[in-house]
Design a protein around this motif. Sequence first.
Motif, short mmCIF file in Angstrom:
data_model
loop_
_atom_site.label_atom_id
_atom_site.label_comp_id
_atom_site.label_asym_id
_atom_site.label_seq_id
_atom_site.Cartn_x
_atom_site.Cartn_y
_atom_site.Cartn_z
N SER A 105 4.80 -22.73 1.31
CA SER A 105 3.62 -21.50 0.82
C SER A 105 4.13 -20.10 0.86
O SER A 105 5.11 -20.08 1.89
CB SER A 105 2.42 -21.72 1.38
OG SER A 105 2.69 -21.55 2.89
N SER A 106 3.84 -19.38 0.21
CA SER A 106 4.01 -17.97 0.17
C SER A 106 3.08 -17.18 -0.08
O SER A 106 2.19 -17.52 -0.73
CB SER A 106 5.60 -17.69 -0.66
OG SER A 106 5.10 -17.78 -1.80
N ILE A 107 3.31 -15.76 0.11
CA ILE A 107 2.25 -14.89 -0.13
C ILE A 107 2.89 -13.47 -0.61
O ILE A 107 3.96 -13.22 0.49
CB ILE A 107 1.24 -14.70 1.07
CG1 ILE A 107 0.12 -13.65 0.38
CG2 ILE A 107 1.94 -14.14 2.49
CD1 ILE A 107 -1.21 -13.85 1.62
N ARG A 108 2.49 -12.57 -1.24
CA ARG A 108 2.99 -11.51 -1.43
C ARG A 108 2.09 -10.26 -1.18
O ARG A 108 0.89 -10.63 -1.04
CB ARG A 108 3.50 -11.29 -3.02
CG ARG A 108 4.40 -12.35 -3.42
CD ARG A 108 4.79 -12.14 -4.89
NE ARG A 108 5.93 -12.87 -5.19
CZ ARG A 108 7.22 -13.03 -5.22
NH1 ARG A 108 7.64 -11.75 -4.67
NH2 ARG A 108 7.95 -13.71 -5.51
N GLY A 109 2.62 -9.17 -0.61
CA GLY A 109 1.74 -8.05 -0.62
C GLY A 109 2.66 -6.71 -0.80
O GLY A 109 3.74 -6.83 -1.23
N THR A 110 1.95 -5.79 -0.20
CA THR A 110 2.53 -4.53 -0.19
C THR A 110 2.38 -3.47 0.80
O THR A 110 1.07 -3.54 1.50
CB THR A 110 2.00 -3.43 -1.30
OG1 THR A 110 2.16 -4.22 -2.64
CG2 THR A 110 2.53 -2.07 -1.42
N ALA A 111 3.32 -2.87 1.70
CA ALA A 111 3.30 -2.19 2.74
C ALA A 111 3.19 -0.71 2.52
O ALA A 111 4.21 -0.48 1.64
CB ALA A 111 4.26 -2.75 3.88
N LYS A 112 2.48 -0.01 3.15
CA LYS A 112 2.48 1.42 2.98
C LYS A 112 3.07 1.89 4.30
O LYS A 112 2.36 1.48 5.45
CB LYS A 112 1.11 2.16 2.71
CG LYS A 112 1.16 3.61 2.29
CD LYS A 112 -0.39 3.92 1.89
CE LYS A 112 -0.37 5.43 1.66
NZ LYS A 112 -1.49 5.97 1.54
N VAL A 113 3.82 3.03 4.22
CA VAL A 113 4.37 3.66 5.41
C VAL A 113 3.37 4.79 5.81
O VAL A 113 3.29 5.69 5.03
CB VAL A 113 5.78 4.10 5.21
CG1 VAL A 113 6.41 4.90 6.57
CG2 VAL A 113 6.92 3.00 4.85
N LEU A 114 2.96 4.62 6.74
CA LEU A 114 1.66 5.53 7.30
C LEU A 114 2.48 6.69 8.13
O LEU A 114 2.06 7.82 8.07
CB LEU A 114 0.66 5.06 8.06
CG LEU A 114 -0.09 3.99 7.35
CD1 LEU A 114 -1.14 3.22 8.43
CD2 LEU A 114 -0.55 4.41 6.31
#
Length: 188
Positions: A90-99
Amino acid sequence: MIYLRYFSVIIAILRTVTPQIISGGSCNQSVETVPDFDVSRYTGRWYEFEKYPTIFELGGRCIYAEYHNAGNNKVSVFNYQKNKITGTSSSIRGTAKVLSPGKLEVRFEGFAALAGPGNYWVLGTDYENFAVVYSCMDWLHIVNTKIIWILTRERFPVDDIIQEARDVITSKGFSLSHLVRTDQSHCD
């Protein structure tokens, strides 16, 4: 007084049925992260070596994450694992934002998006061998769940690298006793 007993019983039950580390109070927002964090050097594949138990990785093995610089202080995220029992992946995708330096906020796609954003704080890294990542979620400022990951560039790192990562964890005041080794054997 009755509320305190009720709350204590709930905490005791949660600790026995959840694989996550639960503590009283709010998350520590003053944990120091990598002050000069370099997103470009951090990108690429990281294998999960050890972690505090997490419900979303329950039964997982061969776990890794891939990060790619998406520009504008954003990082694409791809997480992968195999199920220990069924062998399915299984896999999942996302986005990280540098705060801010070393502090990222991750949002995943699909059903996981319902959980909302999660914090992803890089406590220490040498970019070439290891990274230590911390995440904590508050539940009404009454309890929190903590996760710490030791990530490595190699599936089977040498002991010295792991010791460096563990030193980062203890230097930040966290316990090593909750760490569980991730099964990376017989992975494709």
